[in-house]
Design a protein around this motif. Structure first.
Motif, short mmCIF file in Angstrom:
data_model
loop_
_atom_site.label_atom_id
_atom_site.label_comp_id
_atom_site.label_asym_id
_atom_site.label_seq_id
_atom_site.Cartn_x
_atom_site.Cartn_y
_atom_site.Cartn_z
N THR A 47 27.85 -4.71 -4.07
CA THR A 47 28.23 -5.18 -5.41
C THR A 47 27.33 -6.34 -5.86
OG1 THR A 47 30.52 -4.54 -5.04
CG2 THR A 47 30.13 -6.09 -6.81
N LYS A 48 27.08 -7.29 -4.95
CA LYS A 48 26.21 -8.43 -5.28
C LYS A 48 24.83 -7.95 -5.69
CE LYS A 48 28.15 -11.91 -2.13
NZ LYS A 48 27.89 -12.54 -0.81
N SER A 49 24.29 -6.98 -4.93
CA SER A 49 22.95 -6.48 -5.21
C SER A 49 22.89 -5.78 -6.57
CB SER A 49 22.51 -5.52 -4.10
OG SER A 49 21.25 -4.99 -4.37
N ILE A 50 23.93 -4.97 -6.89
CA ILE A 50 23.95 -4.27 -8.19
C ILE A 50 24.07 -5.29 -9.33
CG2 ILE A 50 25.17 -2.58 -9.62
CD1 ILE A 50 26.31 -1.45 -6.92
N SER A 51 24.94 -6.31 -9.13
CA SER A 51 25.21 -7.31 -10.18
C SER A 51 23.98 -8.15 -10.52
CB SER A 51 26.37 -8.21 -9.77
OG SER A 51 27.54 -7.46 -9.64
N LYS A 52 23.09 -8.31 -9.53
CA LYS A 52 21.85 -9.07 -9.80
C LYS A 52 21.03 -8.35 -10.87
CE LYS A 52 21.14 -11.55 -5.46
NZ LYS A 52 20.51 -11.47 -4.15
N THR A 53 21.02 -7.02 -10.81
CA THR A 53 20.26 -6.22 -11.79
C THR A 53 21.07 -5.98 -13.06
OG1 THR A 53 19.26 -5.07 -9.91
CG2 THR A 53 18.90 -4.10 -12.07
N PHE A 54 22.37 -5.69 -12.88
CA PHE A 54 23.25 -5.39 -14.02
C PHE A 54 24.46 -6.33 -13.98
CE2 PHE A 54 21.23 -1.26 -12.90
CZ PHE A 54 20.48 -1.09 -14.06
N PRO A 55 24.38 -7.47 -14.69
CA PRO A 55 25.44 -8.48 -14.63
C PRO A 55 26.80 -7.99 -15.11
CG PRO A 55 23.47 -9.34 -15.74
CD PRO A 55 23.26 -7.88 -15.56
N GLY A 56 26.82 -6.90 -15.91
CA GLY A 56 28.09 -6.39 -16.43
C GLY A 56 28.83 -5.46 -15.49
N THR A 57 28.38 -5.37 -14.24
CA THR A 57 29.04 -4.51 -13.25
C THR A 57 30.49 -4.95 -13.03
OG1 THR A 57 26.93 -4.24 -12.10
CG2 THR A 57 28.90 -3.68 -10.86
N CYS A 58 31.42 -4.00 -13.16
CA CYS A 58 32.85 -4.29 -12.90
C CYS A 58 33.29 -3.46 -11.70
CB CYS A 58 33.71 -3.93 -14.09
SG CYS A 58 33.25 -4.76 -15.60
N PRO A 59 33.24 -4.05 -10.48
CA PRO A 59 33.61 -3.26 -9.30
C PRO A 59 35.11 -2.96 -9.27
CG PRO A 59 33.14 -5.54 -8.68
CD PRO A 59 32.85 -5.42 -10.14
N ILE A 60 35.45 -1.74 -8.89
CA ILE A 60 36.86 -1.33 -8.76
C ILE A 60 37.07 -0.74 -7.38
CG2 ILE A 60 38.67 0.23 -9.59
CD1 ILE A 60 37.26 0.28 -12.31
N ARG A 61 38.04 -1.27 -6.65
CA ARG A 61 38.46 -0.61 -5.41
C ARG A 61 39.75 0.14 -5.77
NH1 ARG A 61 35.64 -2.63 -0.31
NH2 ARG A 61 34.41 -4.39 -1.04
N PRO A 62 39.74 1.45 -5.74
CA PRO A 62 40.87 2.22 -6.27
C PRO A 62 42.20 1.92 -5.57
CG PRO A 62 39.00 3.65 -5.85
CD PRO A 62 38.68 2.33 -5.24
N LYS A 63 43.27 1.99 -6.37
CA LYS A 63 44.62 1.80 -5.81
C LYS A 63 45.24 3.15 -5.43
CE LYS A 63 45.82 -2.56 -8.10
NZ LYS A 63 44.72 -2.82 -9.03
N VAL A 64 44.63 4.24 -5.89
CA VAL A 64 45.13 5.57 -5.51
C VAL A 64 43.99 6.34 -4.85
CG1 VAL A 64 46.81 5.61 -7.39
CG2 VAL A 64 44.55 6.66 -7.75
N GLU A 65 44.34 7.37 -4.08
CA GLU A 65 43.32 8.13 -3.35
C GLU A 65 42.64 9.15 -4.27
OE1 GLU A 65 44.92 10.59 -0.23
OE2 GLU A 65 46.78 10.91 -1.32
N PRO A 66 41.45 9.63 -3.88
CA PRO A 66 40.72 10.56 -4.73
C PRO A 66 41.49 11.84 -5.07
CG PRO A 66 39.22 9.63 -3.12
CD PRO A 66 40.61 9.15 -2.76
N ALA A 67 42.36 12.32 -4.18
CA ALA A 67 43.14 13.53 -4.49
C ALA A 67 44.03 13.28 -5.71
CB ALA A 67 43.99 13.94 -3.29
N ILE A 68 44.57 12.07 -5.85
CA ILE A 68 45.37 11.73 -7.02
C ILE A 68 44.46 11.62 -8.25
CG2 ILE A 68 46.81 9.93 -8.08
CD1 ILE A 68 48.02 9.44 -5.31
N GLY A 69 43.25 11.08 -8.05
CA GLY A 69 42.26 11.07 -9.14
C GLY A 69 41.99 12.48 -9.63
N ALA A 70 41.89 13.44 -8.70
CA ALA A 70 41.65 14.84 -9.07
C ALA A 70 42.84 15.40 -9.84
CB ALA A 70 41.39 15.68 -7.82
#
Length: 340
Positions: free
Chosen positions: A299-322
């Motif tokens: 995240t730190k590395s991405i944010s250096k290039t793109f300051p608007g990065t909004c990291p999200i650690r999901p609260k639900v599993e990918p199967a629920i995303g599907a």
């Protein structure tokens, strides 16, 4: 199975990763958009099976795994296949329209004709798990394998990596562990520096000498079996081993590069590179460790290039995303057809 469950309309979400396949069943949700999701989400049933990536296990096993996990989920939920309105499958190894068609063909006889079936790469389900069914932004998956996938509000897509271990998923669990094993062999040969990885990996595998690693590796070179050694590499790095630290630093750069490539191609950060966009972080490699948080470093590395990065650690599993995607796709289709 009561009469009430027999008439419940449901949606299914399937997440077929490189290691396991998860299916969840949810009632067809009575809300208007992803901002009004109930918390917690109502899950009627959930089942887990083995790998469904046909590149790893072959078509027959992948097909049987998907059918089995769906059947088991419906059984646990107490509903029949006729109650299903839509299914969204996010399956690793689905990279091309031909792959989508293949999976659709496997499942056409599993459901009645009214059931809508949507097939995507597992990265799409992972993104939806962070955005709760809204397809916009970027996702980075770093588990056994790795991939970055992004989509714009108007549906343009891009991806980076996700081509499997032979073709350079170096930030993945497989990539990290394989480099750990390689470092042990190099140290043993005198081609590389001595490292704590030698004693720690040997102890973890119950082996007495590095030359036994060759037999262990090729006895069963499955990706997940190799990737299971990631915690050993991380613990050696946390203990100050420079070789293990270099492996993890390289992984961070590789993973960050995947995301940056996707963001750039889709202009997710806008023309000036400062716009905000979500980056959903999924997979065991990105989970926090005591002293070495790979996800945080990426995240730190991405944010250096793109300051608007909004990291999200999901609260639900990918199967629920599907499952949420199945609902979203169904709503769009039915509203376009002027009913429901």
């Amino acid at each position: 199975m009561g009469s009430e469950s027999d008439c419940t309309e449901v949606i299914l979400g399937v997440d077929g990763g490189a290691t396991s396949t998860v299916c969840v069943c949810m009632p067809l949700l009575p809300f208007s958009d992803h901002h009004h999701l109930p918390d917690p989400l109502p899950i009627l049933g959930r089942a887990v099976a083995g790998c469904s990536n046909y590149n790893s296990v072959g078509e027959d096993e992948a097909r049987d795994t998907l059918k089995k996990v769906i059947e088991e989920t419906l059984s646990k939920s107490g509903v029949k296949s006729s109650a299903v309105q839509a299914v969204c499958l996010g399956v690793s190894g689905v990279n091309h329209p031909k792959d989508q068609e293949r999976v659709l063909n496997w499942l056409r006889d599993t459901f009645p004709v009214h059931v809508k079936i949507y097939v995507h790469n597992d990265a799409v389900a992972a993104l939806a798990s962070g955005t709760l069914g809204k397809l916009h932004g970027c996702v980075l998956i770093a588990g056994t394998g790795s991939i970055s996938y992004g989509i714009t509000e108007d549906g343009k897509e891009a991806r980076a990596a996700g081509a499997g271990p032979v073709l350079g998923d170096w930030g993945s669990g497989y990539g990290i562990a394989a480099q750990g094993l390689t470092a042990v062999m190099k140290a043993y040969d005198g081609r590389g520096p001595q490292t704590m990885l030698t004693s720690c990996i040997l102890e973890s595998l119950g082996l007495s000498s590095p030359d036994e690693i060759i037999g262990w590796t090729y006895a069963d070179p499955s990706w997940a079996r190799i990737a299971a050694l990631v915690p050993v590499v991380v613990s050696c790095a946390e203990a100050g081993d420079s070789v293990a630290n270099e492996i993890l630093n390289n992984a961070v750069q590789d993973l960050a590069l995947c995301v940056k490539a996707v963001v750039q191609r889709l202009q997710l950060a806008g023309e000036d590179g400062n716009g905000s966009f979500p980056v959903v972080m999924v997979g065991g490699v990105l989970e926090a460790n005591k002293g070495w948080d790979i996800g945080e470093e990426v995240t730190k590395s991405i944010s250096k290039t793109f300051p608007g990065t909004c990291p999200i650690r999901p609260k639900v599993e990918p199967a629920i995303g599907a499952a949420l995607l199945a609902w979203n796709f169904l709503m769009k289709e039915t509203s376009a057809n002027g009913h429901r």
